[in-house]
Design an enzyme around this catalytic site. Sequence first.
Site, PDB file in Angstrom:
ATOM      1  N   TRP A 147       0.782  -1.266   0.010  1.00 50.69           N
ATOM      2  CA  TRP A 147      -0.069  -0.014   0.057  1.00 50.69           C
ATOM      3  C   TRP A 147       0.612   1.060  -0.127  1.00 50.69           C
ATOM      4  O   TRP A 147       0.237   2.359  -0.208  1.00 50.69           O
ATOM      5  CB  TRP A 147      -0.973   0.016   1.072  1.00 50.69           C
ATOM      6  CG  TRP A 147      -0.327  -0.551   2.342  1.00 50.69           C
ATOM      7  CD1 TRP A 147      -0.033  -1.530   2.929  1.00 50.69           C
ATOM      8  CD2 TRP A 147       0.640   0.463   3.440  1.00 50.69           C
ATOM      9  NE1 TRP A 147       0.527  -1.405   4.343  1.00 50.69           N
ATOM     10  CE2 TRP A 147       1.080  -0.230   4.472  1.00 50.69           C
ATOM     11  CE3 TRP A 147       0.958   1.898   3.253  1.00 50.69           C
ATOM     12  CZ2 TRP A 147       1.766   0.238   5.239  1.00 50.69           C
ATOM     13  CZ3 TRP A 147       1.975   2.407   4.175  1.00 50.69           C
ATOM     14  CH2 TRP A 147       2.373   1.585   5.271  1.00 50.69           C
ATOM     15  N   ASN A 148       1.958   1.139   0.323  1.00 51.49           N
ATOM     16  CA  ASN A 148       2.819   2.412   0.658  1.00 51.49           C
ATOM     17  C   ASN A 148       3.048   3.238  -0.579  1.00 51.49           C
ATOM     18  O   ASN A 148       2.998   4.604  -0.700  1.00 51.49           O
ATOM     19  CB  ASN A 148       4.190   2.131   1.352  1.00 51.49           C
ATOM     20  CG  ASN A 148       5.088   1.146   0.690  1.00 51.49           C
ATOM     21  OD1 ASN A 148       4.707   0.456  -0.289  1.00 51.49           O
ATOM     22  ND2 ASN A 148       6.415   1.281   0.874  1.00 51.49           N
ATOM     23  N   LYS A 171      -2.679  -8.368  -7.568  1.00 53.86           N
ATOM     24  CA  LYS A 171      -3.590  -8.066  -6.323  1.00 53.86           C
ATOM     25  C   LYS A 171      -2.968  -6.840  -5.536  1.00 53.86           C
ATOM     26  O   LYS A 171      -1.890  -7.182  -4.947  1.00 53.86           O
ATOM     27  CB  LYS A 171      -3.409  -9.483  -5.655  1.00 53.86           C
ATOM     28  CG  LYS A 171      -4.182  -9.357  -4.334  1.00 53.86           C
ATOM     29  CD  LYS A 171      -3.266  -9.717  -3.044  1.00 53.86           C
ATOM     30  CE  LYS A 171      -3.940  -9.434  -1.745  1.00 53.86           C
ATOM     31  NZ  LYS A 171      -4.197  -7.891  -1.413  1.00 53.86           N
ATOM     32  N   SER A 174      -5.031  -4.334   0.356  1.00 51.71           N
ATOM     33  CA  SER A 174      -6.396  -3.988   0.565  1.00 51.71           C
ATOM     34  C   SER A 174      -6.824  -2.727   1.014  1.00 51.71           C
ATOM     35  O   SER A 174      -7.771  -2.184   1.024  1.00 51.71           O
ATOM     36  CB  SER A 174      -6.887  -5.335   1.898  1.00 51.71           C
ATOM     37  OG  SER A 174      -6.949  -6.359   1.460  1.00 51.71           O
ATOM     38  N   GLY A 224       6.460  -6.508  -0.459  1.00 51.49           N
ATOM     39  CA  GLY A 224       5.754  -6.285   1.246  1.00 51.49           C
ATOM     40  C   GLY A 224       6.697  -6.722   2.109  1.00 51.49           C
ATOM     41  O   GLY A 224       8.057  -6.627   1.905  1.00 51.49           O
ATOM     42  N   GLU A 246      10.289  -8.272  -3.168  1.00 49.89           N
ATOM     43  CA  GLU A 246      10.921  -7.178  -2.586  1.00 49.89           C
ATOM     44  C   GLU A 246      10.358  -6.967  -1.195  1.00 49.89           C
ATOM     45  O   GLU A 246       9.105  -6.523  -1.007  1.00 49.89           O
ATOM     46  CB  GLU A 246      10.322  -5.960  -3.587  1.00 49.89           C
ATOM     47  CG  GLU A 246      10.797  -6.112  -5.016  1.00 49.89           C
ATOM     48  CD  GLU A 246      12.411  -5.641  -5.169  1.00 49.89           C
ATOM     49  OE1 GLU A 246      12.634  -4.797  -4.328  1.00 49.89           O
ATOM     50  OE2 GLU A 246      12.708  -6.200  -6.478  1.00 49.89           O
ATOM     51  N   CYS A 280      10.157   1.477   1.950  1.00 53.75           N
ATOM     52  CA  CYS A 280      11.049   0.446   2.279  1.00 53.75           C
ATOM     53  C   CYS A 280      12.523   0.914   2.267  1.00 53.75           C
ATOM     54  O   CYS A 280      13.435   0.197   2.986  1.00 53.75           O
ATOM     55  CB  CYS A 280      11.034  -0.695   1.291  1.00 53.75           C
ATOM     56  SG  CYS A 280      10.851  -0.005  -0.479  1.00 53.75           S
ATOM     57  N   GLU A 377      12.624  -2.507  11.166  1.00 50.96           N
ATOM     58  CA  GLU A 377      12.088  -1.592  10.245  1.00 50.96           C
ATOM     59  C   GLU A 377      11.129  -0.640  11.031  1.00 50.96           C
ATOM     60  O   GLU A 377      10.069  -0.758  11.573  1.00 50.96           O
ATOM     61  CB  GLU A 377      11.608  -2.307   8.880  1.00 50.96           C
ATOM     62  CG  GLU A 377      11.277  -1.365   7.758  1.00 50.96           C
ATOM     63  CD  GLU A 377      10.739  -2.087   6.621  1.00 50.96           C
ATOM     64  OE1 GLU A 377       9.885  -3.133   6.911  1.00 50.96           O
ATOM     65  OE2 GLU A 377      10.805  -1.554   5.628  1.00 50.96           O
ATOM     66  N   GLU A 454      14.017  -5.402  -9.698  1.00 44.08           N
ATOM     67  CA  GLU A 454      12.746  -4.730 -10.678  1.00 44.08           C
ATOM     68  C   GLU A 454      13.649  -3.816 -11.310  1.00 44.08           C
ATOM     69  O   GLU A 454      14.632  -3.339 -10.884  1.00 44.08           O
ATOM     70  CB  GLU A 454      11.757  -4.396  -9.819  1.00 44.08           C
ATOM     71  CG  GLU A 454      10.788  -5.569  -8.983  1.00 44.08           C
ATOM     72  CD  GLU A 454       9.447  -4.953  -8.614  1.00 44.08           C
ATOM     73  OE1 GLU A 454       9.472  -4.087  -7.958  1.00 44.08           O
ATOM     74  OE2 GLU A 454       8.733  -5.965  -8.897  1.00 44.08           O
TER      75      GLU A 454
HETATM   76  P1  NAP Z   1       2.459  -6.933   3.715  1.00 45.23           P
HETATM   77  O1  NAP Z   1       1.506  -6.851   4.717  1.00 45.23           O
HETATM   78  O2  NAP Z   1       3.583  -7.998   3.393  1.00 45.23           O
HETATM   79  O3  NAP Z   1       1.432  -6.768   2.396  1.00 45.23           O
HETATM   80  C1  NAP Z   1       1.997  -6.804   1.289  1.00 45.23           C
HETATM   81  C2  NAP Z   1       0.890  -7.399   0.138  1.00 45.23           C
HETATM   82  O4  NAP Z   1       0.873  -8.861   0.450  1.00 45.23           O
HETATM   83  C3  NAP Z   1      -0.463  -6.798   0.352  1.00 45.23           C
HETATM   84  O5  NAP Z   1      -1.087  -6.938  -0.895  1.00 45.23           O
HETATM   85  C4  NAP Z   1      -1.113  -8.003   1.109  1.00 45.23           C
HETATM   86  O6  NAP Z   1      -2.481  -8.055   1.089  1.00 45.23           O
HETATM   87  C5  NAP Z   1      -0.334  -9.354   0.736  1.00 45.23           C
HETATM   88  N1  NAP Z   1      -0.513 -10.532   1.614  1.00 45.23           N
HETATM   89  C6  NAP Z   1      -0.585 -10.409   2.650  1.00 45.23           C
HETATM   90  N2  NAP Z   1      -0.483 -11.718   3.412  1.00 45.23           N
HETATM   91  C7  NAP Z   1      -0.545 -12.472   2.222  1.00 45.23           C
HETATM   92  C8  NAP Z   1      -0.388 -13.814   2.050  1.00 45.23           C
HETATM   93  N3  NAP Z   1      -0.551 -14.530   3.157  1.00 45.23           N
HETATM   94  N4  NAP Z   1      -0.231 -14.240   0.678  1.00 45.23           N
HETATM   95  C9  NAP Z   1      -0.135 -13.533  -0.275  1.00 45.23           C
HETATM   96  N5  NAP Z   1      -0.089 -12.151   0.073  1.00 45.23           N
HETATM   97  C10 NAP Z   1      -0.248 -11.837   1.200  1.00 45.23           C
HETATM   98  O7  NAP Z   1       3.354  -5.641   3.584  1.00 45.23           O
HETATM   99  P2  NAP Z   1       2.805  -4.251   3.841  1.00 45.23           P
HETATM  100  O8  NAP Z   1       2.351  -3.888   5.238  1.00 45.23           O
HETATM  101  O9  NAP Z   1       1.697  -3.783   2.805  1.00 45.23           O
HETATM  102  O10 NAP Z   1       3.792  -3.184   3.393  1.00 45.23           O
HETATM  103  C11 NAP Z   1       5.050  -2.908   4.045  1.00 45.23           C
HETATM  104  C12 NAP Z   1       6.279  -3.671   3.987  1.00 45.23           C
HETATM  105  O11 NAP Z   1       6.653  -3.977   2.737  1.00 45.23           O
HETATM  106  C13 NAP Z   1       7.487  -3.149   4.776  1.00 45.23           C
HETATM  107  O12 NAP Z   1       8.343  -4.181   5.066  1.00 45.23           O
HETATM  108  C14 NAP Z   1       8.126  -2.629   3.445  1.00 45.23           C
HETATM  109  O13 NAP Z   1       9.594  -2.372   3.727  1.00 45.23           O
HETATM  110  C15 NAP Z   1       8.011  -3.457   2.378  1.00 45.23           C
HETATM  111  N6  NAP Z   1       8.185  -2.823   1.150  1.00 45.23           N
HETATM  112  C16 NAP Z   1       9.387  -3.430   0.206  1.00 45.23           C
HETATM  113  C17 NAP Z   1       9.535  -2.814  -0.915  1.00 45.23           C
HETATM  114  C18 NAP Z   1      10.705  -3.303  -1.630  1.00 45.23           C
HETATM  115  O14 NAP Z   1      10.918  -2.838  -2.950  1.00 45.23           O
HETATM  116  N7  NAP Z   1      11.614  -3.814  -1.184  1.00 45.23           N
HETATM  117  C19 NAP Z   1       8.564  -1.646  -1.201  1.00 45.23           C
HETATM  118  C20 NAP Z   1       7.694  -1.075  -0.640  1.00 45.23           C
HETATM  119  C21 NAP Z   1       7.273  -1.928   0.717  1.00 45.23           C
HETATM  120  P3  NAP Z   1      -3.473  -7.295   2.229  1.00 45.23           P
HETATM  121  O15 NAP Z   1      -3.221  -5.942   1.985  1.00 45.23           O
HETATM  122  O16 NAP Z   1      -4.757  -7.798   1.620  1.00 45.23           O
HETATM  123  O17 NAP Z   1      -3.168  -8.060   3.579  1.00 45.23           O
END
Ligand code: NAP
Length: 474
Positions: A147-148, A171, A174, A224, A246, A280, A377, A454
């Site tokens: 979402w970020n 996907k 949410s 994520g 990522e 991130c 983090e 990416e």
């Molecule tokens: P997240 O909770 O891991 O969610 C990311 C995505 O995964 C959402 O679409 C989420 O859906 C989905 N998801 C959740 N549970 C899942 C499962 N069991 N199987 C498949 N998909 C699932 O992360 P976030 O809170 O949105 O984002 C923050 C994190 O992302 C931070 O740690 C940040 O550093 C990292 N991030 C990394 C990068 C990079 O490029 N390395 C870039 C941005 C963010 P729902 O929303 O429906 O739960």
Amino acid sequence: MDKYGLYLNGEWVNSDRALTVYDKGNGEAIAEVSTIDRAGIRKAIEDAEAARSGWANQTGITRGNLLLKLADEVARRSDEIARDITLENGKPLPQSKGELGMSVDHIRWFAEEARRSYGRVVSHQTEGKRHLILKSPVGVVGAIAPWNFPLVLSLRKVAAALAAGCPVILKPASATPICAVKLAECIEAAGFPRGVFQLVVGKASEIGSEMLENPLCRKISFTGSTEIGKRLIEGAAKTCTRLSLELGGNAPLLIFADADLDKAVEGAIIAKFRNTGQSCVASNRIYVERSVFDAFVEKFVAATKALKIGYGLEEGMDIGPLIDEAGCESTLRFVEDAKAKGARVLCGGTRGDGDGAFVTPAVLVDLSEDALCMSEEIFAPVAPVIPFDTEEEVVRLANDTEYGLAAYAFTSDLNRALRLAEQLEAGTVGINESVPATSNCPFGGFKQSGWGRELGTEGMEAYLETKHVSIGGV
Ligand code: NAP
């Protein structure tokens, strides 16, 4: 309230179960988006598979031209979509506009890359044989976005997969599905064939499990948290589904006494507080050489106090709300934990005014090594600032993390800059700059920050298989 369907196999489909989307700046419900169950996801994967060979066999130029039309359509609607991002994510409007600009550039980059999927001819070692190395699209891709940066991070997957010749099922998170709906509208308007792009919203674990377990889904590209990334790795162990990951970060930012201090302050403000710290690549720990520590802290605190917090659509805002109450609580916990272990809070670190999950941007000093914000983090506008004495010491501290997504250094010594570029363990190193990501260079993590890259030429490579063709009797 706006109501949106899902884009499945070239049609808009409404379901009787919907997800409510909230304005993160004031908590009001703003939209409902249809959701899908596991059978629906299975059907989406089957429809994508039906579209696969037709899409893979298009010329790169045809795919690239469609992507160029998509870029034009997203650019044409950029004011509207930027506003949607600000509503559903909370970030100040100028930052959403910046995200739109980068999104359009990503699409254009991959449109151009679509015609450059080069294989090679390898010279033979045995008489009468010839060897070709071919690149072919990996197949149906499941793209899971956070979402970020909801649009730009979706497009790093969607545009690359489409350019490579793969059908893709997106996907979104949410919390932020509206910009994904708008992206689907743009894809429809650009005229992509049915089934090559589909949008699914629903229970994340169900969608993830179907993508992992359905043999027609050949690859998952996920952005994520490291926690969910590891769950996908476990799931993929059963099927060998290809993964690009990522994941989380814990970026160090190093400021040396020879740096231009004002530029370093400016850079640290952006690296820490852009996107309300929910990035991130946000600098999690700021290390400053002891001889300039006090001078830096004074300027940095003044610049932090000058940041304007508020509703993202209001003019002049720098800091928006966090994504939800849980984000707010975890931020305040980081601050309380650091204080309990001896830290001083020089500004911020409190609940902000307003109905969204606002937190005032904080600067912390006198941190103990076991403060949670030093190893975890933070993902919020909290900046721990720590003094160091030598380059060797600070490189050790910077690399002392399980993450390796980004690192930054401010210095005017070219030799030092080159040493740091080599020694910092991160997929992206910013020297005297704090927004290094760009369409034409690879982005991704070392260590537990992920697998693969990416963007850049690597970004399309992630959606291509390599095939060796050996021809005998020549
Ligand atoms: P997240 O909770 O891991 O969610 C990311 C995505 O995964 C959402 O679409 C989420 O859906 C989905 N998801 C959740 N549970 C899942 C499962 N069991 N199987 C498949 N998909 C699932 O992360 P976030 O809170 O949105 O984002 C923050 C994190 O992302 C931070 O740690 C940040 O550093 C990292 N991030 C990394 C990068 C990079 O490029 N390395 C870039 C941005 C963010 P729902 O929303 O429906 O739960």
